[in-house]
Design an enzyme around this catalytic site. Structure first.
Site, mmCIF file in Angstrom:
data_model
loop_
_atom_site.group_PDB
_atom_site.id
_atom_site.type_symbol
_atom_site.label_atom_id
_atom_site.label_comp_id
_atom_site.label_asym_id
_atom_site.label_seq_id
_atom_site.Cartn_x
_atom_site.Cartn_y
_atom_site.Cartn_z
ATOM 1 N N ASN A 121 0.825 -1.217 0.000
ATOM 2 C CA ASN A 121 0.000 0.000 0.000
ATOM 3 C C ASN A 121 0.866 1.278 0.000
ATOM 4 O OD1 ASN A 121 -2.412 1.602 0.036
ATOM 5 N ND2 ASN A 121 -3.438 -0.108 1.033
ATOM 6 N N HIS A 147 3.442 -0.037 -2.787
ATOM 7 C CA HIS A 147 3.787 -1.461 -2.876
ATOM 8 C C HIS A 147 5.279 -1.765 -2.965
ATOM 9 C CE1 HIS A 147 -0.346 -2.411 -2.785
ATOM 10 N NE2 HIS A 147 -0.623 -2.458 -4.070
ATOM 11 N N HIS A 221 -1.215 -10.153 -3.629
ATOM 12 C CA HIS A 221 -2.028 -9.306 -4.510
ATOM 13 C C HIS A 221 -2.736 -10.092 -5.620
ATOM 14 C CE1 HIS A 221 -3.258 -5.578 -6.418
ATOM 15 N NE2 HIS A 221 -2.588 -4.869 -5.539
ATOM 16 N N TYR A 223 -5.749 -11.313 -7.908
ATOM 17 C CA TYR A 223 -7.027 -10.766 -8.365
ATOM 18 C C TYR A 223 -7.963 -11.958 -8.596
ATOM 19 C CZ TYR A 223 -4.815 -6.279 -9.854
ATOM 20 O OH TYR A 223 -4.158 -5.072 -9.936
ATOM 21 N N ASP A 293 -11.201 0.846 -3.331
ATOM 22 C CA ASP A 293 -9.737 0.723 -3.287
ATOM 23 C C ASP A 293 -9.348 1.255 -1.905
ATOM 24 O OD1 ASP A 293 -7.081 0.467 -3.775
ATOM 25 O OD2 ASP A 293 -7.015 1.780 -5.540
ATOM 26 N N GLN A 330 -7.510 -4.597 2.399
ATOM 27 C CA GLN A 330 -7.781 -3.690 1.295
ATOM 28 C C GLN A 330 -8.624 -4.445 0.284
ATOM 29 O OE1 GLN A 330 -6.245 -0.492 1.043
ATOM 30 N NE2 GLN A 330 -6.535 0.068 -1.101
ATOM 31 N N GLU A 358 -6.530 -7.819 0.053
ATOM 32 C CA GLU A 358 -5.138 -7.744 0.520
ATOM 33 C C GLU A 358 -5.112 -7.516 2.025
ATOM 34 O OE1 GLU A 358 -3.324 -4.555 -1.951
ATOM 35 O OE2 GLU A 358 -5.116 -4.813 -3.144
HETATM 36 C C1 GLA Z 1 -3.409 -1.685 -4.994
HETATM 37 C C2 GLA Z 1 -3.742 -0.251 -4.910
HETATM 38 C C3 GLA Z 1 -4.495 0.184 -6.098
HETATM 39 C C4 GLA Z 1 -3.763 -0.181 -7.356
HETATM 40 C C5 GLA Z 1 -3.500 -1.653 -7.378
HETATM 41 C C6 GLA Z 1 -2.703 -2.048 -8.583
HETATM 42 O O1 GLA Z 1 -4.436 -2.506 -4.624
HETATM 43 O O2 GLA Z 1 -4.428 0.082 -3.741
HETATM 44 O O3 GLA Z 1 -4.729 1.557 -6.056
HETATM 45 O O4 GLA Z 1 -2.553 0.508 -7.413
HETATM 46 O O5 GLA Z 1 -2.822 -2.038 -6.224
HETATM 47 O O6 GLA Z 1 -3.142 -1.475 -9.759
#
Ligand code: GLA
Length: 393
Positions: A121, A147, A221, A223, A293, A330, A358
């Site tokens: 973050n 990150h 991370h 998805y 986000d 997150q 996350e």
């Molecule tokens: C994280 C951030 C987002 C974005 C993603 C990658 O989750 O909080 O804002 O940067 O990574 O795109």
């Protein structure tokens, strides 16, 4: 287990077949055979994945159980490049966004499947102070650091050690981040252990030690798109987050420092709610995040590893439950995915076709005196665990 130990003490798991012969005559042979099978419940297999331009060899490890779950992890970035889990009809399918080559992971990658560190973050303006000394990080998410920096843990090569036996198999990754690497003080030795169980859980254990005071906030991370249809957004995934409070952010996604109640806001996921229900609502926080986000303040912070969040896709019946000992989570709804990155078998990943859960400390903690600390001192052990548990309903 006693019987097994008596029969195979000192014999590797691989030689289980011969073990039966050795144990013949023992009236507990049947039990031994059953236990021998148990040792094979989760397998792990290594294959060559590619070579970086610097000549580093990258391997891929496949962890596979007997309940239809398979996880592929590559030593570049500790990336989960594939995660297959069964749907309610028992069909095992891909549930994470990923690429199909090392080259693609080495190009622009919005952290698909990657390990994140040294600090997951954002850190405001890339600056923090420890013992009166100011440290400056690269600004890779203007005007902030994100990150772990442009060459963070998601872009380094990890060494790997396998461990198996019983009803799980593990891959223990190691990386030593040098003093001042990406601007962070201290030589940091990091271990991340991925464990697949035969109960369809993927555990992620993070451990780190340092030789100088530093900050650490590691996360994963991936998805997820539990429908396995990556041409479809995740808006109909039902989300639960066990959090009464949110960490609200400013226009650059840095916490304001306050923690706000989620009641009567689009951020209330204490009861399951489809993620798309209010994502377009006229809400100042949603506007700033371009959707979700944000970091939620998880409840029961004194309880160690506990339920944090879940995602459920009714079509496939897949349920993902996330357990963690971390204070925050997150939820990122893939708001920056824009149809430019290639899917594995043709097509591109469009807006919101994956969501991340996350587990972590709150963003910008090093600059927020009221947030739980992310400082790691020499002699201390950073140790935290997150479990991704899959099932169907
Ligand atoms: C994280 C951030 C987002 C974005 C993603 C990658 O989750 O909080 O804002 O940067 O990574 O795109």
């Amino acid at each position: 287990m006693n019987v097994l130990k008596r029969c195979i003490y000192g014999v590797s798991i691989i030689s289980l077949a011969s073990m039966n012969v050795q144990c013949k005559g023992d009236k507990k042979v049947e039990e031994t055979t059953k236990e021998a099978k148990a040792t094979e419940m989760v397998t792990i297999e290594k294959t060559a994945y590619g070579t970086t331009p610097k000549g580093e060899k990258i391997d891929s490890y496949k962890l596979k159980n007997q309940k239809g779950m398979e996880v592929d992890i590559i030593t570049y970035g500790g990336i989960i490049s594939s995660l297959k889990v069964p749907n309610k009809a028992g069909k095992s399918e891909e549930v994470v966004i990923g690429f199909n080559s090392l080259e693609q992971y080495m190009k622009a990658n919005p952290y698909f499947g990657a390990l994140i560190g040294r600090y997951g973050n954002r850190i405001a303006k890339g600056k923090f102070t420890l013992d009166g000394k100011e440290y400056s990080l690269a600004i890779n998410n203007t005007p902030n650091a994100l990150h772990g920096g442009p060459e963070g843990f998601h872009r380094v090569v990890w060494t790997a050690a396998e461990a198996k036996g019983g009803d799980s198999a593990s891959l223990k990754l190691k990386y030593v981040s040098k003093d001042m690497e990406e601007g962070y003080p201290g030589n940091l030795t990091v271990f991340v252990t991925y464990t697949l169980t035969n109960e369809n859980s993927l555990d992620v254990l993070y451990e780190a030690t340092t030789d100088k005071k530093t900050i650490v906030n590691l996360t994963q991370h991936s998805y997820f798109n539990l429908s396995s249809d990556f041409s479809k957004p995740i808006l109909d995934h039902e989300i639960t987050i066990d959090a009464d409070k949110l960490v609200p952010v400013d226009a650059t996604l840095i916490p304001t420092g306050k923690l706000t109640d989620v009641t009567n806001t689009p951020f209330d996921f204490r009861k399951p709610k489809v993620v798309g229900a209010a994502i377009e609502a006229k809400d100042d926080q949603l506007k700033k995040g371009l959707g979700y986000d944000h970091c939620w303040v998880l409840n029961n912070q004194d309880k160690g590893e506990r339920f944090a969040a879940s995602a459920y896709d009714a079509g496939s019946g897949r349920l993902l439950e996330v357990y963690t000992d971390q204070p925050g989570i997150q939820l990122y709804t893939g708001n920056f995915l824009d149809g430019t990155l290639p899917m594995r078998n043709g097509g591109t990943y469009a807006h919101r076709t994956g969501l991340c859960l996350e587990t972590q400390h709150y963003p910008d903690s090093p600059n927020q005196k009221d947030f739980p600390s992310t400082v790691l001192n020499p002699g201390e052990n950073y140790k935290t665990k997150t479990t991704f548990k899959f099932s169907v309903k």
